[in-house]
Design an enzyme around this catalytic site. Structure first.
Site, PDB file in Angstrom:
ATOM      1  N   GLU A  52      10.693  62.155  26.600  1.00 49.32           N
ATOM      2  CA  GLU A  52      11.775  63.096  26.907  1.00 49.32           C
ATOM      3  C   GLU A  52      11.433  64.418  26.217  1.00 49.32           C
ATOM      4  OE1 GLU A  52      15.573  62.602  24.917  1.00 49.32           O
ATOM      5  OE2 GLU A  52      14.659  61.225  23.501  1.00 49.32           O
ATOM      6  N   ASN A 365      21.549  56.204  30.046  1.00 45.40           N
ATOM      7  CA  ASN A 365      20.857  56.031  28.766  1.00 45.40           C
ATOM      8  C   ASN A 365      21.891  55.720  27.695  1.00 45.40           C
ATOM      9  OD1 ASN A 365      18.664  56.341  26.734  1.00 45.40           O
ATOM     10  ND2 ASN A 365      19.918  58.076  26.076  1.00 45.40           N
ATOM     11  N   GLU A 366      21.674  54.684  26.942  1.00 47.68           N
ATOM     12  CA  GLU A 366      22.517  54.327  25.797  1.00 47.68           C
ATOM     13  C   GLU A 366      24.005  54.473  26.110  1.00 47.68           C
ATOM     14  OE1 GLU A 366      21.065  56.474  22.351  1.00 47.68           O
ATOM     15  OE2 GLU A 366      19.450  55.008  22.085  1.00 47.68           O
TER      16      GLU A 366
HETATM   17  O1  AHR Z   1      14.308  58.733  20.970  1.00 44.23           O
HETATM   18  C1  AHR Z   1      15.193  59.642  20.447  1.00 44.23           C
HETATM   19  C2  AHR Z   1      16.615  59.428  20.936  1.00 44.23           C
HETATM   20  O2  AHR Z   1      17.112  58.237  20.423  1.00 44.23           O
HETATM   21  C3  AHR Z   1      16.802  59.282  22.404  1.00 44.23           C
HETATM   22  O3  AHR Z   1      16.968  60.479  23.038  1.00 44.23           O
HETATM   23  C4  AHR Z   1      18.051  58.480  22.526  1.00 44.23           C
HETATM   24  O4  AHR Z   1      18.073  57.709  23.689  1.00 44.23           O
HETATM   25  C5  AHR Z   1      18.092  57.696  21.259  1.00 44.23           C
HETATM   26  O5  AHR Z   1      19.313  57.771  20.654  1.00 44.23           O
END
Ligand code: AHR
Length: 810
Positions: A52, A365-366
């Site tokens: 990312e 995500n999460e």
């Molecule tokens: O990997 C760093 C961050 O950790 C990511 O963006 C997130 O998904 C997680 O909390």
């Protein structure tokens, strides 16, 4: 022996010849590998990458662009990263012309004969130059009448001859695109350079999208940095999870990764604000992600935005979510559709007619952080729409859902080395009837900005457990992958591969990933460890002093009291100052009977008391004065690397959780609770400690409770074994997590013959060792050759080491 490192990466300086010891000679421990009882197949997509835009992973990292703020969008008030050049007696000024398509205005008022006036850009902490290399310049410009030529080039920042330069004829009051190449000759590689555009006569130049590109991996236009791609390729990743991570979600829905805005001419992409404190140019957009995966012979694991943003904004399932579901369907069509589909045609127009393979799509995500409870419904809406159109796609949930059958669940872990090792058997007893597991983010978080060798040991121990369970854990990837190591470059503490604009290095953890990724069988072989003597497992009762702290926050504390069984052990009202208290970082003083911390530094602490205290209760009053978060009240404090604290209003003042700091690593223990601390209000904090049980109360209300009584200790040895069906090789991965060499007898059952010579790799070092730009291979694998190997052989695994052995078996 296969080559571990790709082109130009590293040739192991040392090949160790290790004579194996015949059966029974001096080996104390025993590893038994049951080749006659092959276990589950190892997923062909087991080792992969997660990526990312964080730590300048793309802009200022993998993405080839060398100029920072090329589109003048990084700051709406000023042309940040651009500066005026006015040589000799020249005069001029630069300014930002804001708007939807901002431009840099360069007014050249006076130029002395033979001199120049213009602008310079220092790149991402320097503009790298390599010998015999061609750089591509492009920009969009309009000029005032009379302006006929500009000079573009790269020059040393501290003065001296140009590395390369060129005159370009310019004209016209309409925007035009200009391109040229700059050829650097025999100059030594250097970083301390800047890019310039200047003119030799008065007038005005307006600039948009000024770009400087080095040669890229596979010569793609708008492509990636070669050294970093080589390092990623050496990991042999089978998939690439993108575009995040938090970067997918954005702080707000408007700031999500909006894939449609990342297509087409890079110079026309507007970019967007990322969640990690800087804007993304979107130069590395959806097609570039896919190209990146293709270049690494990996498949994409496509994460689609699922209606939740980091600051809590979410879209409830129903009609309002429908456009986002359609967006995901369009995105899948862009990736996989043939050229007769709407979005497949768009991909072809963008330069890639051939569809990309796609098996996995991740929904969000999460989403466990979405406190609205909307994920189950949101997942269901995406699931139904995607499965209806693409029934063969495997859908990954990012938090457990009940309303649909998850194909995979994405688990994330960021922990200390000890905790990684201890929990290596995490998936051993898991329910095999549930969803498959994607460990989509994990890392031993020790070392900044890249991991220590100790972190690599923790990673390796953890990986043996994942590999052993690869019937369940079908994919795994470390995170974060990349970090620009310059001051201000990193936002995340521990990251796999570090770099500046000129060079890059793999951390010790990177080498573990490479050793494991390049040496994978396709069938798990059960492997058991029998230790000769039981390592002492009795651990002392949790004990330590107390403390108070803050993280980018100003707070004060008063009326500290520590009691044990109703007896007061310690009391402090600070009316007489802070004697008896030590500090680690921060600015501490006593004001009106309270201990006040006024700096904005992260993780600072004041501590007091006796390290032998056990089973006590801390009472303290706390008030936030300003800043980003809330309070940290510490207990079991042994030193600056070993303590626990209750972090109240951490994570940008959103949550509270107990955290254990062990040997410099940090683990979250138990469940986090949503908590926000108000500024200016006194809170009453109480923490009760009884053995492994911890209870935290805020204003008399129980907020958090954890019980760590039965935590198993880390083991000295970890092992994973597999077989490569194609060649019959048996691959043994052994981690010696202990500080002692481990003399070990290795027995292989169910094989008729083993070649007497075996090869492999070994990584070892001091726990605190790190690699860096200056010392890139302080910790690096050594090739090893074992002689006198048989169906039973002895081998000593060095203290603190990771060993991979390939045995040729029949
Ligand atoms: O990997 C760093 C961050 O950790 C990511 O963006 C997130 O998904 C997680 O909390």
């Amino acid at each position: 022996m296969p080559s571990l490192f790709g082109r130009g990466l590293l040739t192991p300086a040392l090949i160790l010849l290790v004579g194996a010891v015949a059966s029974g000679q001096g080996a104390e421990n025993r590893i038994t590998v049951r080749a006659d009882r092959p276990g589950p197949r190892i997923s062909p997509t087991f080792y992969g990458l997660m990526t990312e835009e964080i730590n300048h992973s793309y802009d200022g990292g993998l993405y080839g662009e060398l100029l920072q703020n090329r589109a003048f969008r990084d700051d709406s008030r000023a042309p940040r990263h651009w500066s005026l050049i006015s040589d000799g007696g020249g005069a001029g000024k630069i300014s930002l012309e804001p708007g939807l398509d901002p431009s840099l205005r360069v007014d050249i008022e006076r130029v002395d004969k033979g001199q120049r006036v213009g602008v310079a850009n220092g790149g991402y902490w320097g503009v790298p130059v390599k010998p015999n290399t061609t750089y591509h310049v492009s920009f969009i410009a309009k000029v005032s009448p009379g302006m006929r030529a500009v000079e573009v080039g790269i020059e040393p920042t501290k003065g001296g001859a140009d590395q390369a330069s060129r005159q370009i004829a310019v004209s016209g009051a309409d925007w035009r695109r200009y391109e040229t190449d700059l050829r650097v000759g025999r100059a030594p590689a250097s970083l301390d350079n800047r890019f310039f555009i200047t003119a030799a006569n008065p007038g005005t130049i307006w600039l948009r999208n000024v770009s400087l590109f080095p040669p890229t991996y596979k010569n793609h236009r708008n492509g990636n940095r070669i050294d970093l791609m080589d390092k990623l390729s050496a990991m042999r990743p089978t998939f690439l999870r993108f575009p995040g991570g938090n970067y997918l979600e954005g702080n707000t829905i408007a700031e999500r990764f909006d894939w449609k805005a990342t297509l087409g001419d890079p110079a026309m992409r507007r970019g967007h604000q990322g969640p990690w404190g800087y804007r993304s140019s979107d130069g590395l957009g959806l097609l570039e992600f896919l190209q990146w995966a293709e270049d690494l012979h990996s498949q994409p694991v496509l994460a689609v935005f699922a209606g939740y943003a980091l600051e809590g904004q979410h879209i409830d399932p129903g009609p309002k979510l429908a456009p986002f579901v359609q967006d995901a369907l369009d995105e899948i069509e862009y990736v996989t559709g043939d050229v007769h589909t709407k979005w497949g045609a768009r991909r072809a127009q963008d330069g890639h007619p051939k569809p990309f393979p796609l098996k996995y799509v991740e929904i969000g995500n999460e989403d466990g952080f979405d406190r609205s409870g909307s994920y189950d419904g949101r997942f269901a809406q995406f699931y139904d729409a995607i499965k209806a159109k693409y029934p063969r796609l495997q859908l990954i949930a990012t938090a457990a859902v009940r309303s649909r059958k998850m194909d995979l669940l994405d688990d994330h872990y960021y922990r200390s080395a000890v905790e990684m090792a201890r929990d290596s058997g995490h998936y051993d007893g898991y329910d095999r009837k549930g969803p498959k597991i994607f460990v989509g983010e994990w890392a031993t978080v020790m070392g900044r900005p890249t991991p220590t060798f100790e972190a690599a040991l923790g990673d390796a121990a953890w990986l043996t457990g994942l590999e052993r369970n690869s019937d369940l854990v079908v994919m795994e990837c470390y995170a974060p992958l990349l970090v620009n190591v310059n001051p201000g470059g990193a936002q995340w503490p521990t990251n796999l591969i570090g770099y500046d604009a000129l060079t890059s290095y793999g951390s010790p953890a990177y080498y573990v990933q490479t050793m494991f990724g390049q040496n994978t069988g396709d069938v798990v072989l059960p492997a058991e460890i029998a230790l000769a003597s039981k390592a002492a497992t009795s651990t002392p009762a949790p004990h330590g002093a107390i403390g108070v702290g803050t993280y980018r926050t100003q707070s004060e504390y008063k009326d500290v009291e520590v009691t044990h069984d109703g007896t007061t052990l310690y009391q402090k009202d600070f009316s007489q100052g802070m004697d008896g208290w030590g500090t680690r970082g921060g600015r501490w003083s006593v004001v009106d009977g309270a201990l006040r911390q006024t700096s904005n530094a992260p993780d600072v602490q004041a501590y007091a008391g006796d390290k032998n205290w056990t089973d006590y209760t801390i009472h303290v009053k706390a008030r936030k004065l300003g800043g980003a978060e809330g309070f940290m009240v510490a207990f079991h404090v042994l030193d600056g690397r070993n303590y626990w604290h209750w972090n109240i209003g951490g994570w940008n003042n959103t949550r509270s959780a107990i955290q254990r700091h062990e040997d410099g690593g940090v683990d979250e223990v138990g469940e986090a609770t949503p908590t926000t601390v108000e500024t200016g209000r006194w809170y009453d904090i109480r923490i009760e400690l009884q053995g492994g049980r911890i209870r935290g109360y805020l204003d008399g209300k129980l907020i958090t409770e954890v019980n760590e009584t039965n935590r198993p200790p880390a083991k000295p040895l970890y092992v994973a074994a597999s077989r490569m069906s194609r060649t019959g090789e048996i691959i043994l991965k052994v981690v010696n997590f202990s500080a002692e060499p481990m003399a070990t007898q290795v027995d292989l059952t169910g094989v008729s013959r083993i070649a007497s010579k075996a090869s492999g790799w070994m990584l070892s070092g001091d726990l605190d060792d790190v690699n860096s730009v200056q010392n890139p291979v302080k910790v690096a694998p050594q090739a090893i050759t074992l002689t006198d190997v048989g169906r039973s052989f002895g081998h000593t695994f060095p203290a603190h080491s990771v060993t991979v052995i390939r045995l040729r078996a029949r």
